[in-house]
Design a protein around this motif. Sequence first.
Motif, PDB file in Angstrom:
ATOM      1  N   MET A 108       0.824  -1.215   0.000  1.00 16.18           N
ATOM      2  CA  MET A 108       0.000   0.000   0.000  1.00 16.18           C
ATOM      3  C   MET A 108       0.858   1.265   0.000  1.00 16.18           C
ATOM      4  N   GLU A 109       2.114   1.131   0.428  1.00 15.40           N
ATOM      5  CA  GLU A 109       3.045   2.270   0.484  1.00 15.40           C
ATOM      6  C   GLU A 109       2.401   3.455   1.215  1.00 15.40           C
ATOM      7  N   MET A 110       1.939   3.176   2.409  1.00 12.93           N
ATOM      8  CA  MET A 110       1.247   4.181   3.218  1.00 12.93           C
ATOM      9  C   MET A 110       2.096   4.468   4.450  1.00 12.93           C
ATOM     10  N   GLU A 111       2.580   5.681   4.549  1.00 15.03           N
ATOM     11  CA  GLU A 111       3.513   6.018   5.624  1.00 15.03           C
ATOM     12  C   GLU A 111       2.901   5.842   7.010  1.00 15.03           C
ATOM     13  N   GLU A 112       1.610   6.061   7.134  1.00 11.67           N
ATOM     14  CA  GLU A 112       0.951   5.876   8.427  1.00 11.67           C
ATOM     15  C   GLU A 112       0.961   4.403   8.837  1.00 11.67           C
ATOM     16  N   ALA A 113       0.739   3.520   7.882  1.00  7.82           N
ATOM     17  CA  ALA A 113       0.766   2.076   8.170  1.00  7.82           C
ATOM     18  C   ALA A 113       2.178   1.633   8.528  1.00  7.82           C
ATOM     19  N   GLU A 114       3.155   2.162   7.830  1.00  7.27           N
ATOM     20  CA  GLU A 114       4.560   1.841   8.140  1.00  7.27           C
ATOM     21  C   GLU A 114       4.905   2.299   9.559  1.00  7.27           C
ATOM     22  N   TYR A 115       4.435   3.480   9.911  1.00  9.29           N
ATOM     23  CA  TYR A 115       4.670   4.000  11.269  1.00  9.29           C
ATOM     24  C   TYR A 115       4.023   3.081  12.301  1.00  9.29           C
ATOM     25  N   PHE A 116       2.792   2.662  12.036  1.00  6.97           N
ATOM     26  CA  PHE A 116       2.092   1.763  12.952  1.00  6.97           C
ATOM     27  C   PHE A 116       2.865   0.458  13.111  1.00  6.97           C
ATOM     28  N   ILE A 117       3.323  -0.101  11.999  1.00  5.56           N
ATOM     29  CA  ILE A 117       4.076  -1.365  12.037  1.00  5.56           C
ATOM     30  C   ILE A 117       5.340  -1.210  12.873  1.00  5.56           C
ATOM     31  N   GLU A 118       6.035  -0.111  12.699  1.00  8.78           N
ATOM     32  CA  GLU A 118       7.294   0.096  13.422  1.00  8.78           C
ATOM     33  C   GLU A 118       7.084   0.414  14.898  1.00  8.78           C
ATOM     34  N   HIS A 119       6.099   1.248  15.215  1.00 12.86           N
ATOM     35  CA  HIS A 119       5.970   1.764  16.582  1.00 12.86           C
ATOM     36  C   HIS A 119       4.906   1.080  17.439  1.00 12.86           C
TER      37      HIS A 119
END
Length: 196
Positions: A170-181
């Motif tokens: 999806m290349e969604m920065e919010e989802a990436e942030y959620f996954i990381e944090h």
Amino acid sequence: MKFNNFFAMLSRMKYINRWGLMRNTINENIAEHSLETAFIAHGLAVIGNTYFGKDIDENAVAVAAMFHDTTEIITGDMPTPVKYFEPNIKEAYKKVEKEAQKKLLSSLPDEMRQKYHNIYTTESKKAELYRYVKAADKLSALIKCIEERKMGNMDFESAEETTLKSVKKMEMEEAEYFIEHFLPAYSFTLDEQTKE
């Protein structure tokens, strides 16, 4: 006096189980899933607004997520591998979902119907809101996979890999942030989550 059954129908979400093709350690119904998806979707919108300069209506995203699977009260939960097995099946299921949506909306008084119709509408400006709902839906599925694996159920191992890839795609920065944090904490015990 005419009775309207919209909310009574929504209350039946607790009877529709998800993951019908999988051996489940813990059953999950669409009511539980929809609430978790709403929490995550709201969180993704807050992440976008807080860290990435977005201007997303967090509450509208949460409400859209609450209602995203309500048609399954009528259709049941179609497993993803079946739903997306073949383009004709996917298209036919979309038509069935539209009919289920009409059926649900028809169970509301005329004066209330448009408000709820607007929740189901995905066109134009609402498409961005549903991007958050879709990401949250996938993250909820990913969390389910993690929880099942943590319980020793390796039936979800492949689903976890596939779901993580679909979120990343999806290349969604919010989802990436959620996954990381936020995602790592789902592997913790309650003691680990609450210790200071």
